[in-house]
Scaffold this motif. Structure first.
Motif, mmCIF file in Angstrom:
data_model
loop_
_atom_site.group_PDB
_atom_site.id
_atom_site.type_symbol
_atom_site.label_atom_id
_atom_site.label_comp_id
_atom_site.label_asym_id
_atom_site.label_seq_id
_atom_site.Cartn_x
_atom_site.Cartn_y
_atom_site.Cartn_z
ATOM 1 N N MET A 33 -2.106 -2.669 -21.801
ATOM 2 C CA MET A 33 -1.622 -3.760 -22.012
ATOM 3 C C MET A 33 -2.817 -4.811 -21.913
ATOM 4 O O MET A 33 -3.621 -4.964 -20.882
ATOM 5 C CB MET A 33 -0.616 -4.315 -20.819
ATOM 6 C CG MET A 33 -0.189 -5.751 -21.213
ATOM 7 S SD MET A 33 0.556 -6.307 -19.415
ATOM 8 C CE MET A 33 1.865 -5.318 -19.590
ATOM 9 N N ASP A 34 -2.912 -5.721 -23.032
ATOM 10 C CA ASP A 34 -4.134 -6.797 -22.919
ATOM 11 C C ASP A 34 -3.167 -8.153 -22.630
ATOM 12 O O ASP A 34 -2.530 -8.639 -23.530
ATOM 13 C CB ASP A 34 -4.685 -6.730 -24.121
ATOM 14 C CG ASP A 34 -5.805 -7.832 -24.415
ATOM 15 O OD1 ASP A 34 -6.391 -8.226 -23.146
ATOM 16 O OD2 ASP A 34 -6.095 -8.496 -25.779
ATOM 17 N N ALA A 35 -3.582 -8.470 -21.427
ATOM 18 C CA ALA A 35 -2.823 -9.735 -21.120
ATOM 19 C C ALA A 35 -3.967 -10.704 -20.545
ATOM 20 O O ALA A 35 -4.108 -11.064 -19.444
ATOM 21 C CB ALA A 35 -1.690 -9.579 -19.919
ATOM 22 N N PRO A 36 -4.593 -11.465 -21.588
ATOM 23 C CA PRO A 36 -5.656 -12.279 -21.477
ATOM 24 C C PRO A 36 -5.647 -13.388 -20.700
ATOM 25 O O PRO A 36 -4.919 -14.237 -20.951
ATOM 26 C CB PRO A 36 -6.295 -12.554 -22.828
ATOM 27 C CG PRO A 36 -5.012 -12.300 -23.526
ATOM 28 C CD PRO A 36 -4.138 -11.457 -22.973
ATOM 29 N N ASP B 47 -14.993 0.115 -21.412
ATOM 30 C CA ASP B 47 -15.615 0.216 -20.138
ATOM 31 C C ASP B 47 -14.498 0.325 -19.159
ATOM 32 O O ASP B 47 -14.732 1.340 -18.221
ATOM 33 C CB ASP B 47 -16.368 -0.959 -19.720
ATOM 34 C CG ASP B 47 -17.701 -1.076 -20.366
ATOM 35 O OD1 ASP B 47 -18.297 -0.122 -20.976
ATOM 36 O OD2 ASP B 47 -18.473 -1.770 -20.507
ATOM 37 N N PHE B 48 -13.360 -0.440 -19.364
ATOM 38 C CA PHE B 48 -12.268 -0.149 -18.244
ATOM 39 C C PHE B 48 -11.917 1.380 -18.732
ATOM 40 O O PHE B 48 -11.572 1.968 -17.374
ATOM 41 C CB PHE B 48 -11.043 -1.144 -18.843
ATOM 42 C CG PHE B 48 -9.849 -0.904 -18.180
ATOM 43 C CD1 PHE B 48 -9.713 -1.326 -16.894
ATOM 44 C CD2 PHE B 48 -8.866 -0.482 -18.875
ATOM 45 C CE1 PHE B 48 -8.401 -1.201 -16.140
ATOM 46 C CE2 PHE B 48 -7.482 -0.251 -18.346
ATOM 47 C CZ PHE B 48 -7.342 -0.833 -16.957
ATOM 48 N N ARG C 159 -5.792 -0.901 -13.555
ATOM 49 C CA ARG C 159 -5.636 -2.363 -13.587
ATOM 50 C C ARG C 159 -7.026 -3.111 -13.451
ATOM 51 O O ARG C 159 -8.027 -2.628 -12.755
ATOM 52 C CB ARG C 159 -4.672 -2.956 -12.704
ATOM 53 C CG ARG C 159 -5.166 -3.124 -11.151
ATOM 54 C CD ARG C 159 -4.026 -3.358 -10.248
ATOM 55 N NE ARG C 159 -3.131 -2.144 -9.991
ATOM 56 C CZ ARG C 159 -2.000 -2.324 -9.480
ATOM 57 N NH1 ARG C 159 -1.842 -3.401 -8.683
ATOM 58 N NH2 ARG C 159 -1.179 -1.151 -9.390
ATOM 59 N N ASP C 160 -7.429 -4.151 -14.309
ATOM 60 C CA ASP C 160 -8.529 -5.051 -14.230
ATOM 61 C C ASP C 160 -8.022 -6.424 -14.492
ATOM 62 O O ASP C 160 -7.848 -6.909 -15.281
ATOM 63 C CB ASP C 160 -9.553 -4.442 -15.334
ATOM 64 C CG ASP C 160 -10.775 -5.555 -15.407
ATOM 65 O OD1 ASP C 160 -10.771 -6.549 -14.582
ATOM 66 O OD2 ASP C 160 -11.464 -5.192 -16.161
ATOM 67 N N LEU C 161 -7.572 -7.112 -13.201
ATOM 68 C CA LEU C 161 -7.216 -8.251 -13.502
ATOM 69 C C LEU C 161 -7.883 -9.408 -13.959
ATOM 70 O O LEU C 161 -7.506 -10.575 -14.327
ATOM 71 C CB LEU C 161 -6.498 -8.696 -11.929
ATOM 72 C CG LEU C 161 -5.406 -7.724 -11.469
ATOM 73 C CD1 LEU C 161 -4.911 -8.253 -9.925
ATOM 74 C CD2 LEU C 161 -4.284 -7.525 -12.247
ATOM 75 N N THR C 162 -9.367 -9.190 -13.655
ATOM 76 C CA THR C 162 -10.219 -10.173 -14.108
ATOM 77 C C THR C 162 -10.103 -10.242 -15.612
ATOM 78 O O THR C 162 -10.161 -11.391 -16.121
ATOM 79 C CB THR C 162 -11.590 -9.608 -13.719
ATOM 80 O OG1 THR C 162 -11.777 -9.589 -12.414
ATOM 81 C CG2 THR C 162 -12.679 -10.829 -14.352
#
Length: 332
Positions: A50-53, A13-14, A82-85
């Motif tokens: 980047m996946d920074a969970p 979705d991102f 970016r999707d900070l959530t």
């Protein structure tokens, strides 16, 4: 413990929301943290996801420092989305030409590329420091304590932690005084985090833990590389090159601080690599420990580190350093 390289659930979705709805998502090499990286391909477009969970990771420092570096004239990745959530960041793709592998195949380029990394540091150290917290005594000591918190218990060593802390405080005092004014310290500036870009510039990665502190720290990170052998001759040549514009007294003082920060960093890394094995099941990091001990012992030979060398000689036997007990056996 194997790393899960399946894209995170929110990735599709991102990417669709930002115009990459038909993209392929392919895993690329990660690092020693919870972060993971994927190459996103759509036609002739490429980017890095980047996946920074959260809560383990926070991508905001990476974004802020990338913007600082770019505004200061350095090659950090552009931030496309970016999707900070969900901890997702779409980055410029610097390609696959990494300094480490390039030098494995083209060792004749070693001197020129290392000089380029030193030139970059000299430029960074002339630039106004980023708005970051200081690399202070508490932080230095917290990192050094990774050795007594992880390595020593894993090796079943009962060590004097009180004198360990007191000795580090004593040794680090002149270093902390000298880092005024401070410079930006990327903290993981080494051959596996440098990309060789098509325009001849160096692309910077993995700088999200940056602080402001002493100019010798990133120099140590590059020239006493935890993952790549750097000859004593090359280290000395590059250190001398960095110090070209220092007078004799300033250069001598800097070399002392370089050795102190080298010892602090190598002590920290021995602890980190042990923790990665014991806590996270990443036993491959134990393969780096002989190199780390060699580097640490070289630093401890500097006169400025005489009290610290005495602590190591009293508390960690040479045979444990030269032939480390396998951590997997020591912790059973």
């Amino acid at each position: 413990m194997a790393t899960n390289m399946k894209p995170p659930p929110a990735a599709a979705d991102f990417l669709k929301h930002h115009g990459w709805n038909d993209a392929q998502i392919l895993p690329v090499a990660g690092d020693a943290s919870f972060r993971r990286y994927f190459r996103v391909q759509s036609g002739d477009r490429r980017a890095i996801l980047m996946d920074a969970p959260p809560p383990h990771e926070d991508p905001k420092p990476f974004i802020a420092i990338a913007e600082y570096l770019k505004n200061s004239g350095f090659s950090a990745p552009d931030i496309f989305a970016r999707d900070l959530t969900h901890g997702l960041v779409l980055l410029e793709d610097f390609g696959d030409k990494r300094m480490r592998e390039h030098l494995d195949y083209r060792p004749e380029d070693e001197d020129a590329i290392y000089r380029q990394t030193i030139d970059l540091l000299r430029k960074l150290h002339r630039a106004p420091a980023a708005a970051l917290r200081a690399y202070d005594g508490q932080q230095y000591l917290l990192e050094a304590n990774l050795l007594t918190d992880w390595y020593c218990p894993a090796q079943q060593l009962d060590v004097d932690t009180e004198s360990f802390d007191a000795t580090w405080r004593q040794i680090l005092e002149p270093v902390i005084k000298a880092q005024n004014p401070p410079v930006t310290v990327m903290r993981d500036y080494h051959a596996e985090n440098i990309m060789l870009l098509e325009d001849g510039r160096l692309g910077l990665l993995d700088f999200q833990d940056a602080l402001i502190g002493h100019p010798a720290y990133d120099l140590v990170s590059m020239l006493q590389d935890a993952r790549r052998d750097v000859s004593d001759e090359l280290e000395e040549n590059m250190l001398s090159y960095y110090l070209t514009d220092h007078d004799k007294d300033a250069a001598e003082e800097f070399r002392g601080h370089y050795a102190i920060l080298g010892a602090q960093r190598n002590t920290k890394i021995i602890g980190i690599f042990t923790r990665l094995s014991v806590r996270d099941g990443k036993e491959r990091y134990l393969d780096f420990l002989p190199r780390m001990w060699r580097l640490l012992e070289k630093d401890l030979c500097h006169p400025a580190l005489a009290p610290m060398k005495q602590w190591f000689d009293r508390n960690i036997p040479v045979e444990v350093r030269s032939q480390p007990i396998p951590v997997s056996e020591a912790t059973r």
